[in-house]
Scaffold this active site. Structure first.
Site, short mmCIF file in Angstrom:
data_model
loop_
_atom_site.label_atom_id
_atom_site.label_comp_id
_atom_site.label_asym_id
_atom_site.label_seq_id
_atom_site.Cartn_x
_atom_site.Cartn_y
_atom_site.Cartn_z
N HIS A 85 -24.08 -10.37 -37.49
CA HIS A 85 -23.19 -9.73 -36.50
C HIS A 85 -21.80 -10.34 -36.65
O HIS A 85 -21.56 -11.49 -36.26
CB HIS A 85 -23.75 -9.92 -35.09
CG HIS A 85 -23.16 -8.97 -34.09
ND1 HIS A 85 -23.90 -8.31 -33.13
CD2 HIS A 85 -21.88 -8.56 -33.90
CE1 HIS A 85 -23.10 -7.53 -32.39
NE2 HIS A 85 -21.86 -7.69 -32.85
N LEU A 86 -20.91 -9.53 -37.20
CA LEU A 86 -19.54 -9.95 -37.48
C LEU A 86 -18.85 -10.48 -36.21
O LEU A 86 -19.00 -9.90 -35.14
CB LEU A 86 -18.78 -8.72 -37.98
CG LEU A 86 -17.38 -8.93 -38.55
CD1 LEU A 86 -17.46 -9.56 -39.92
CD2 LEU A 86 -16.66 -7.59 -38.64
N HIS A 87 -18.13 -11.58 -36.34
CA HIS A 87 -17.35 -12.09 -35.20
C HIS A 87 -16.17 -12.89 -35.72
O HIS A 87 -16.26 -13.57 -36.73
CB HIS A 87 -18.23 -12.93 -34.28
CG HIS A 87 -18.95 -14.06 -34.97
ND1 HIS A 87 -20.05 -13.86 -35.77
CD2 HIS A 87 -18.70 -15.38 -35.00
CE1 HIS A 87 -20.45 -15.03 -36.25
NE2 HIS A 87 -19.65 -15.97 -35.81
N PHE A 88 -15.07 -12.78 -34.98
CA PHE A 88 -13.85 -13.51 -35.32
C PHE A 88 -13.71 -14.70 -34.40
O PHE A 88 -13.99 -14.60 -33.21
CB PHE A 88 -12.63 -12.60 -35.16
CG PHE A 88 -12.59 -11.48 -36.15
CD1 PHE A 88 -13.37 -10.34 -35.96
CD2 PHE A 88 -11.82 -11.57 -37.29
CE1 PHE A 88 -13.37 -9.31 -36.89
CE2 PHE A 88 -11.81 -10.55 -38.23
CZ PHE A 88 -12.58 -9.41 -38.02
#
Ligand SMILES: [Zn+2]
Length: 166
Positions: free
Chosen positions: A120-123
């Site tokens: 799950h992409l996260h910045f």
């Protein structure tokens, strides 16, 4: 002069987060959970903003699209805009509420790049203050953060609500 951007520390933060008892995706879980328990400070139309449970600095935020997926290239245009909108809003809130002098931001994509939660992409957005490197341990991988997470959550969730309403 010390290097301010230290991506290996981000990788460490992700690994610590990932080693928690629940193997369930923390971002997907936060979508259906209460803000305080999941440390959500703001919900955008297509993304959410959360405090990192193992912050590099007080106010360390993560911005994730609501959709479960680990690839930036897979986001559609609306999701990209919403994620960047939240990052921009977050810089305003952190500056006004915490008085930070700068930011480090970035993301780790893929296990090989150090992402602990690679599904799950996260910045990451980390506020920085003049002189805060003085307190960073040179060898230890653990940093004492001088503000309790709940205090930070109270402060930032209120500020996000005010900032996004106006
Ligand atoms: Zn997810």
């Amino acid at each position: 002069m010390e290097t301010l951007w230290a991506p290996w520390r981000m990788a460490y933060i992700d690994r610590v987060t990932d080693s928690q008892p629940s193997a369930e995706c923390i971002f997907c879980r936060a979508l259906g959970a209460g803000d305080r328990e999941s440390l959500v400070v703001h919900r955008g139309a297509l993304s959410l903003v959360m405090l990192n449970r193992f912050p590099y600095n007080p106010g360390h935020l993560m911005v994730a699209p609501r959709s479960h997926g680990g690839d930036l290239a897979a986001l559609d245009a609306d999701e990209l805009v919403d994620v960047v909108d939240q990052l921009q809003l977050a810089t305003r809130v952190l500056r006004s509420e915490m008085g930070c002098d700068g930011f480090n931001g970035g993301w780790n994509q893929g296990r090989v790049a150090g992402a602990g939660i690679d599904t799950h992409l996260h910045f990451h957005l980390v506020p920085r203050w003049s002189g805060d490197t003085n307190f960073m341990p040179v060898l230890a991988e653990v940093k004492v953060v001088p503000e309790h997470l709940d205090t930070t959550w109270e402060k930032l969730s209120g500020a996000f609500a005010a900032a996004s309403a106006g």
